[in-house]
Write an enzyme that holds these catalytic residues in place. Structure first.
Site, PDB file in Angstrom:
ATOM      1  CD1 TRP A   1       0.085  -1.529   3.322  1.00  0.00           C
ATOM      2  CD2 TRP A   1       0.687   0.513   3.371  1.00  0.00           C
ATOM      3  NE1 TRP A   1       0.830  -1.468   4.082  1.00  0.00           N
ATOM      4  CE2 TRP A   1       1.132   0.193   4.104  1.00  0.00           C
ATOM      5  CE3 TRP A   1       0.860   1.857   2.660  1.00  0.00           C
ATOM      6  CZ2 TRP A   1       1.823   0.716   5.798  1.00  0.00           C
ATOM      7  CZ3 TRP A   1       1.864   2.788   4.350  1.00  0.00           C
ATOM      8  CH2 TRP A   1       1.842   2.030   4.856  1.00  0.00           C
TER       9      TRP A   1
ATOM     10  N   GLY B   1       0.890   4.019  -3.321  1.00  0.00           N
ATOM     11  CA  GLY B   1      -0.738   4.708  -3.657  1.00  0.00           C
ATOM     12  C   GLY B   1      -1.674   5.184  -1.993  1.00  0.00           C
ATOM     13  CG  HIS B   2      -3.252   4.685   2.218  1.00  0.00           C
ATOM     14  ND1 HIS B   2      -3.780   4.866   3.397  1.00  0.00           N
ATOM     15  CD2 HIS B   2      -4.885   4.934   1.933  1.00  0.00           C
ATOM     16  CE1 HIS B   2      -4.348   5.328   3.455  1.00  0.00           C
ATOM     17  NE2 HIS B   2      -5.527   5.076   2.464  1.00  0.00           N
ATOM     18  CG  MET B   3      -2.936   9.489   0.083  1.00  0.00           C
ATOM     19  SD  MET B   3      -3.501   8.846   1.641  1.00  0.00           S
ATOM     20  CE  MET B   3      -3.514   9.331   3.068  1.00  0.00           C
TER      21      MET B   3
ATOM     22  CG  LEU C   1      -0.819   8.220   6.848  1.00  0.00           C
ATOM     23  CD1 LEU C   1      -1.827   9.725   6.574  1.00  0.00           C
ATOM     24  CD2 LEU C   1      -0.069   8.443   7.554  1.00  0.00           C
TER      25      LEU C   1
END
Length: 178
Positions: free
Chosen positions: A63, A66-68, A73
């Site tokens: 993740w 893409g997060h973020m 996070l």
């Protein structure tokens, strides 16, 4: 939060001597690859029906990109998945539900109280408050980074009807090939 308010006192956790590594976790949990959200089990308290584990959060998590972008996070749903995996591990190891597989049944009263980022060690603690064999488990949970509470709530686990799921999958594959 005072240490006495934690399900398990964090000062009792020995990261150098876990009671179960990833291979031992795999004996009870079916998740693999990027869906494995536990690094090791740290302790079990059979009198309290509680256990603790941790997830070493790295910059290589699926993740992060893409997060973020620029501010990775750990998503709340991934934290909840880690809690579910810890609950499932404990439930399956001690055969509390009498099921071949335990699945997510729901969450209640979830609160995210802090952030988890790459480089953190997310410590997870669960206490099984209720186990109705063949029906459901109910577990209180907490997540901490350092001594800071970052997540808490209540999780429900249910038996997964493996035969029905595999039959449904086989039926879907049969339709796709016809």
């Amino acid at each position: 939060m005072a240490k006495s308010e934690f399900i398990i006192d964090p000062s009792l956790l020995d990261f150098d001597n876990p009671i179960a590594d990833i291979e031992a976790i795999r004996k009870f949990n079916p998740q693999r690859h990027e869906m494995e959200q536990l690094t090791a089990i740290l302790c079990e308290d059979l009198q309290q029906n509680a256990c603790a584990a941790y997830k070493e959060v790295t910059e290589h998590e699926f993740w992060v990109r893409g997060h973020m972008p620029g501010m990775p996070l750990m998503p709340g749903v991934v934290m909840l998945e880690a809690v579910a995996q810890l609950s499932s591990y404990y439930t399956q190891k001690h055969d509390l539900l009498g099921a071949a597989m335990v699945g997510f049944g729901g969450v209640d009263e979830v609160r995210f109280r802090g952030v988890v980022v790459p480089g953190d060690k997310l410590v997870l603690m669960v206490r099984l408050d209720k186990a109705r064999r063949g029906r459901m488990i109910v577990a209180s949970f907490q997540g901490i980074v350092g001594n800071n509470l970052v997540l808490e709530g209540c999780l429900r686990g249910i038996p997964i009807p493996i035969e029905a799921v595999t039959g449904q999958l086989a039926g879907g594959q049969a339709k796709a090939t016809s």
